[in-house]
Design an enzyme around this catalytic site. Structure first.
Site, PDB file in Angstrom:
ATOM      1  N   CYS A 277       0.892  -1.164   0.000  1.00 26.95           N
ATOM      2  CA  CYS A 277       0.000   0.000   0.000  1.00 26.95           C
ATOM      3  C   CYS A 277       0.927   1.210   0.000  1.00 26.95           C
ATOM      4  O   CYS A 277       1.253   1.752   1.053  1.00 26.95           O
ATOM      5  CB  CYS A 277      -0.876  -0.002   1.255  1.00 26.95           C
ATOM      6  SG  CYS A 277      -1.991  -1.411   1.343  1.00 26.95           S
ATOM      7  N   ALA A 278       1.362   1.618  -1.164  1.00 23.78           N
ATOM      8  CA  ALA A 278       2.612   2.367  -1.250  1.00 23.78           C
ATOM      9  C   ALA A 278       2.489   3.885  -1.290  1.00 23.78           C
ATOM     10  O   ALA A 278       3.419   4.589  -0.893  1.00 23.78           O
ATOM     11  CB  ALA A 278       3.382   1.898  -2.478  1.00 23.78           C
TER      12      ALA A 278
ATOM     13  N   ASP B 137      -0.961   0.433  -5.224  1.00 21.88           N
ATOM     14  CA  ASP B 137      -1.900   1.284  -4.494  1.00 21.88           C
ATOM     15  C   ASP B 137      -3.205   1.341  -5.283  1.00 21.88           C
ATOM     16  O   ASP B 137      -3.207   1.326  -6.505  1.00 21.88           O
ATOM     17  CB  ASP B 137      -1.354   2.691  -4.265  1.00 21.88           C
ATOM     18  CG  ASP B 137      -2.012   3.351  -3.057  1.00 21.88           C
ATOM     19  OD1 ASP B 137      -1.409   3.377  -1.973  1.00 21.88           O
ATOM     20  OD2 ASP B 137      -3.190   3.791  -3.186  1.00 21.88           O
TER      21      ASP B 137
ATOM     22  N   ASN C 215       6.807   7.777   0.416  1.00 23.63           N
ATOM     23  CA  ASN C 215       8.036   8.110   1.152  1.00 23.63           C
ATOM     24  C   ASN C 215       8.794   6.854   1.574  1.00 23.63           C
ATOM     25  O   ASN C 215      10.019   6.794   1.517  1.00 23.63           O
ATOM     26  CB  ASN C 215       7.704   8.935   2.399  1.00 23.63           C
ATOM     27  CG  ASN C 215       7.640  10.412   2.076  1.00 23.63           C
ATOM     28  OD1 ASN C 215       8.129  10.850   1.033  1.00 23.63           O
ATOM     29  ND2 ASN C 215       7.032  11.182   2.962  1.00 23.63           N
TER      30      ASN C 215
ATOM     31  N   ASP D 125       1.852  -1.183   4.838  1.00 22.86           N
ATOM     32  CA  ASP D 125       1.530   0.037   5.590  1.00 22.86           C
ATOM     33  C   ASP D 125       0.110   0.450   5.156  1.00 22.86           C
ATOM     34  O   ASP D 125      -0.071   1.407   4.419  1.00 22.86           O
ATOM     35  CB  ASP D 125       2.575   1.102   5.194  1.00 22.86           C
ATOM     36  CG  ASP D 125       2.426   2.411   5.954  1.00 22.86           C
ATOM     37  OD1 ASP D 125       2.155   2.366   7.160  1.00 22.86           O
ATOM     38  OD2 ASP D 125       2.583   3.474   5.331  1.00 22.86           O
TER      39      ASP D 125
ATOM     40  N   ARG E 216      -3.200   9.265  -5.873  1.00 20.16           N
ATOM     41  CA  ARG E 216      -2.031   9.203  -4.979  1.00 20.16           C
ATOM     42  C   ARG E 216      -0.833   8.584  -5.698  1.00 20.16           C
ATOM     43  O   ARG E 216       0.313   8.960  -5.468  1.00 20.16           O
ATOM     44  CB  ARG E 216      -2.382   8.411  -3.715  1.00 20.16           C
ATOM     45  CG  ARG E 216      -3.219   9.218  -2.725  1.00 20.16           C
ATOM     46  CD  ARG E 216      -3.833   8.332  -1.670  1.00 20.16           C
ATOM     47  NE  ARG E 216      -2.897   7.825  -0.689  1.00 20.16           N
ATOM     48  CZ  ARG E 216      -2.617   8.390   0.480  1.00 20.16           C
ATOM     49  NH1 ARG E 216      -3.205   9.518   0.807  1.00 20.16           N
ATOM     50  NH2 ARG E 216      -1.770   7.843   1.324  1.00 20.16           N
TER      51      ARG E 216
ATOM     52  N   CYS F  74      -0.179   4.303  11.277  1.00 19.60           N
ATOM     53  CA  CYS F  74      -0.049   5.530  12.073  1.00 19.60           C
ATOM     54  C   CYS F  74      -1.283   5.642  12.964  1.00 19.60           C
ATOM     55  O   CYS F  74      -1.839   6.716  13.150  1.00 19.60           O
ATOM     56  CB  CYS F  74       0.172   6.765  11.205  1.00 19.60           C
ATOM     57  SG  CYS F  74      -1.135   7.062  10.021  1.00 19.60           S
TER      58      CYS F  74
HETATM   59  N1  SAM Z   1       3.186   3.672   2.647  1.00 22.07           N
HETATM   60  C1  SAM Z   1       2.732   4.993   2.215  1.00 22.07           C
HETATM   61  C2  SAM Z   1       3.854   6.007   2.422  1.00 22.07           C
HETATM   62  O1  SAM Z   1       4.691   5.787   3.286  1.00 22.07           O
HETATM   63  O2  SAM Z   1       3.880   6.999   1.725  1.00 22.07           O
HETATM   64  C3  SAM Z   1       1.456   5.406   2.917  1.00 22.07           C
HETATM   65  C4  SAM Z   1       0.347   4.410   2.709  1.00 22.07           C
HETATM   66  S1  SAM Z   1      -1.223   4.942   3.283  1.00 22.07           S
HETATM   67  C5  SAM Z   1      -1.107   4.701   4.984  1.00 22.07           C
HETATM   68  C6  SAM Z   1      -2.244   3.638   2.797  1.00 22.07           C
HETATM   69  C7  SAM Z   1      -2.407   3.501   1.296  1.00 22.07           C
HETATM   70  O3  SAM Z   1      -3.057   2.260   1.048  1.00 22.07           O
HETATM   71  C8  SAM Z   1      -3.300   4.550   0.634  1.00 22.07           C
HETATM   72  O4  SAM Z   1      -2.578   5.226  -0.347  1.00 22.07           O
HETATM   73  C9  SAM Z   1      -4.435   3.752   0.018  1.00 22.07           C
HETATM   74  O5  SAM Z   1      -4.837   4.255  -1.226  1.00 22.07           O
HETATM   75  C10 SAM Z   1      -3.811   2.390  -0.134  1.00 22.07           C
HETATM   76  N2  SAM Z   1      -4.726   1.238  -0.172  1.00 22.07           N
HETATM   77  C11 SAM Z   1      -5.865   1.051   0.516  1.00 22.07           C
HETATM   78  N3  SAM Z   1      -6.401  -0.152   0.224  1.00 22.07           N
HETATM   79  C12 SAM Z   1      -5.564  -0.753  -0.675  1.00 22.07           C
HETATM   80  C13 SAM Z   1      -5.577  -2.004  -1.368  1.00 22.07           C
HETATM   81  N4  SAM Z   1      -6.559  -2.886  -1.189  1.00 22.07           N
HETATM   82  N5  SAM Z   1      -4.551  -2.278  -2.203  1.00 22.07           N
HETATM   83  C14 SAM Z   1      -3.547  -1.378  -2.391  1.00 22.07           C
HETATM   84  N6  SAM Z   1      -3.514  -0.170  -1.779  1.00 22.07           N
HETATM   85  C15 SAM Z   1      -4.502   0.136  -0.938  1.00 22.07           C
END
Ligand code: SAM
Length: 456
Positions: free
Chosen positions: A229-230, A253, A234, A300, A258, A354
């Site tokens: 979930c990238a 993602d 960062n 994440d 995003r 977080c």
């Molecule tokens: N790891 C990222 C960083 O450090 O920049 C932050 C990730 S953020 C907490 C969670 C991310 O998971 C979001 O961008 C969201 O769109 C994505 N997400 C949610 N459900 C998902 C899925 N089923 N598959 C892939 N990505 C997903």
């Protein structure tokens, strides 16, 4: 649009103490409860900012028929949300748009911030936290970044011996974090968003705790890694720095917007070993031959964000996020973690959020480990010297890391490191001592291509 009216009615109800947020949202009969809930929460979160902007733009004086709660919702959508999507007030707000935007910009200048989120400030009563800045070793050597800042007049204190030194930072001074190898620490309120080294990708503005997952995953150069979930990326760029751009990162993602931001960020950071995919991680097949060499996964996932210092609690008097939302998030987190553990070559996985909610952290890890074949994966003892540990809700939970403004001078965070049972090393890194760079981080002078920070 009915949504704006419904949100304004909920806000009025909250102000008049006619019920809790949940009661008022569910009682509104508005069909899309999630959409309404999200809009009210966000408007409330920015309430103080919206009042300041509306007040200085003179909106309510000019539009006497516009009720204040509705003004707040509309101005939130216009300036900070998705833009006004219709309704009879849209042309009215359009007349004031330029003035409102100018007032928001002025407020940011006055408060010396560049992003809307930074207007939120810390929770009332909380001590301000230092600003952490990661040197992107794909673009710059640590020493070069430090020299550049020194030439600009910043006083450099060397590596700090402990958190007290970070607490005492003031003025135009900075130091190295006591624990993380390439992390600079500045006094609270330092804003480097416009700094040329940040704009050129040499410095990444990243909270200390958000640097832990990639550091603890510690993939060696050449490894194949999944960042499940990238976005916005960062942690992905930090993984690429650890790999020295050698090997491969498969980054997924769900959110195309995003991911687009992430692509820009990765280019700026000089990342060349990453494949981005706009895909649901849950539908990525572990048996796909492309992933047969994947030994490292960083997970994440989306979470409640309840640990982020800038987020106020959703409702006065409530101690956390909406339970229904929490259940849904934890359900996804469990599925994602179990799915990640099913990749056949996986050796190490880092799970992070977080969030400070046990339901999204210790409970998820415990449940998924329990479902595993006995001994398939186990919790590694992450950073034994880290002061705040997982809540003791099951044996071994103290092997996880927690973080908080009070104990670690960071946002609230949770990290668990899972290793396949047959791994020989018991920890993702030997016991790091404060003041020592951590092993598994590529040594500084090896043949990694780096560019000197160019003079802007
Ligand atoms: N790891 C990222 C960083 O450090 O920049 C932050 C990730 S953020 C907490 C969670 C991310 O998971 C979001 O961008 C969201 O769109 C994505 N997400 C949610 N459900 C998902 C899925 N089923 N598959 C892939 N990505 C997903």
């Amino acid at each position: 649009m009915a949504l704006y009216g419904a949100a304004a009615a909920v806000l009025s109800g909250l102000e008049a103490r006619r019920g809790s947020l949940k009661t008022l949202v569910y009682g509104s009969r508005f069909q899309n409860v999630r959409q309404l809930y999200a809009l009210v929460c966000e408007t409330q979160r920015y309430s103080e900012v919206l009042e300041a902007v509306i007040g200085s733009a003179g909106l309510l004086e000019a539009e006497r028929k516009l009720p204040p709660p509705l003004a707040k919702v509309l101005v939130y959508e216009l300036l900070l949300g998705r833009g006004l999507r219709g309704g009879r007030w849209k042309p009215v707000l359009a007349r004031h748009q330029a003035r409102l935007r100018a007032e928001l910009a002025r407020l940011k200048v006055r408060r010396r911030v560049s992003r809307n989120e930074d207007l939120l400030g810390p929770r009332p009563g909380a001590a301000p936290l230092p600003r952490f800045v990661r040197v992107n070793t794909l673009r710059s050597r640590l020493e070069d970044a430090v020299d550049y800042l020194k030439r600009e007049g910043y006083g450099y204190q060397g590596r700090a011996s402990g958190l007290e030194e970070l607490r005492a930072l003031r003025g135009k001074r900075f130091c190295l974090d006591p624990l993380l190898p390439e992390l600079l620490v500045f006094p609270p309120g330092t804003d480097l968003h416009q700094h040329p080294l940040h704009r050129a990708g040499h410095l990444i503005l990243q909270d200390k705790v958000s640097c832990l997952p990639a550091m603890l995953l510690a993939p060696p150069p050449g490894a194949h890694v999944i960042d499940a979930c990238a976005a916005p990326g960062n942690k992905t760029s930090q993984l690429a720095a650890l790999l020295g751009n050698r090997g491969k990162i498969f980054a997924f993602d769900l959110d195309a917007g995003r991911l687009a931001t992430m692509a820009t960020l990765l280019t700026r950071a000089g990342v060349s070993c990453c494949e981005l995919a706009n895909e649901d991680f849950l539908s990525v097949s572990p048996s796909d031959p492309r992933y047969r060499q994947v030994q490292y996964i960083l997970l994440d996932p989306s979470c409640s964000g309840s640990g982020m210092a800038s987020r106020s609690l959703e409702e006065p008097g409530e101690s956390g996020p909406d339970p229904e939302r929490l259940r849904a998030l934890a359900g996804f987190q469990r599925r994602a973690l179990a799915h990640a553990l099913s990749f056949p070559a996986l050796r190490r996985l880092v799970y992070s959020t977080c969030s400070i909610c046990q339901e999204e952290n210790e409970d998820v890890v415990r449940d998924v480990l329990q479902q595993q074949e006995r001994g398939a994966f186990r919790l590694a003892h992450a950073l034994p010297l880290w002061p705040e540990r997982g809540l003791g809700t099951f044996p071994g939970a103290e092997r996880c890391i927690r973080a908080s403004p009070e104990a670690t001078l960071t946002g609230g965070f949770f990290v668990a490191v899972l290793e396949r049972g047959d791994e020989t090393s018991s920890d993702p890194e030997p016991q790091a001592q404060a003041g020592e760079p951590l092993p598994n981080v590529p040594p500084k002078k090896k043949k990694r291509r780096r560019q000197k920070p160019s003079t802007p």
